[in-house]
Design an enzyme around this catalytic site. Structure first.
Site, PDB file in Angstrom:
ATOM      1  CB  THR A  47       3.392   3.766  -5.423  1.00 32.04           C
ATOM      2  OG1 THR A  47       3.967   4.074  -4.153  1.00 32.04           O
ATOM      3  CG2 THR A  47       3.850   4.801  -6.442  1.00 32.04           C
ATOM      4  CB  VAL A 104      -0.927   0.017   1.235  1.00 29.21           C
ATOM      5  CG1 VAL A 104      -1.775   1.283   1.259  1.00 29.21           C
ATOM      6  CG2 VAL A 104      -1.830  -1.214   1.264  1.00 29.21           C
ATOM      7  CB  CYS A 105       1.090   4.148   0.621  1.00 28.62           C
ATOM      8  SG  CYS A 105       1.454   5.913   0.697  1.00 28.62           S
ATOM      9  CB  THR A 106       5.866   4.998  -0.239  1.00 23.80           C
ATOM     10  OG1 THR A 106       5.640   5.079   1.175  1.00 23.80           O
ATOM     11  CG2 THR A 106       5.461   6.308  -0.888  1.00 23.80           C
TER      12      THR A 106
END
Length: 228
Positions: free
Chosen positions: A122, A102-104
């Protein structure tokens, strides 16, 4: 999938708590779920808010996972360069059914060499870095490429987790979980992505988030190490 379904979140200092607590709320409701919060040691970890978290197992003691997930946050920039984290991810990925982020957290997967040749999503601030790890950017909120499932920034983690449940089980199971947590978003503003937010809001946030500017150098180091 047969029970128990072992799902693990790799934590680290300065993780963005919603990156994993959103998916955690969803995936903990999966039938037969056995959820692990994983770090080097059993010790409190700081998040990017006042919340702290206590891991449930260590890298050394963690069983083989069916699903491994890496959240993001400011701490992901250092996690990209942490050989112990990267070694754990590579070992788990060899047998895991789903390798996710998830995300970075996608940058951490990339640094471990686990996104080469895959499409991935991302956080919008990190999109330009995925190619450094051999990944192809997908700007979708959730990207599914074979057994790699990656979510965009922060709140996309809930969408990511529901999508993952539908892949592991079926749509009805995912919809039951969605209803159970009353996930029915209706944001008050249309400023949740750089494409929809006012230009001055994007500029102001980019200027304020100074830590993002340090990410480029760490990505370069991580990509160099991966290439070596």
């Amino acid at each position: 999938m047969a029970s128990p379904i072992r799902i693990g979140f790799v934590l680290f200092p300065n993780v963005t708590q919603l990156d994993f607590t959103g998916p955690l709320q969803v995936l903990s409701r999966v039938p037969g779920a056995e959820v692990h919060l994983i770090w080097k040691r059993i010790e409190p970890l700081t998040s990017d808010t006042v919340l702290t978290f206590l891991p449930t197992t260590t890298f050394a003691d963690c069983p083989q996972l069916d699903v491994i997930c890496v959240p993001g946050g400011a701490g992901a920039d250092d996690a990209m360069l942490d050989e112990e984290i990267l070694a754990f991810l590579r070992k788990q990925a060899a047998s895991a059914r789903y390798i996710t982020s998830v995300c970075t957290g996608a940058l951490v997967l990339g640094s471990a060499g686990l996104l080469k040749g895959y499409r991935a999503a991302t956080h919008w601030s990190a999109r330009s870095f995925l190619s450094r790890f051999g990944a192809t950017l997908d700007t979708s909120r959730v990207c599914v490429d074979r057994n790699r499932v990656t979510g965009g920034g922060v709140t996309a983690g809930i969408d990511f987790a529901l999508t993952l449940v539908s892949l592991m089980f079926d749509r009805k199971t995912a919809e039951m979980i969605q209803l159970g947590i009353e996930y029915n978003p209706a944001p008050p503003f249309d400023a949740g992505s750089p494409e929809s937010a006012p230009v001055d809001v994007v500029s102001a946030l980019t200027e304020r988030a100074g830590g993002w500017k340090q990410r480029e150098a760490k990505v370069a180091r991580a990509a160099e190490k991966l290439g070596a």
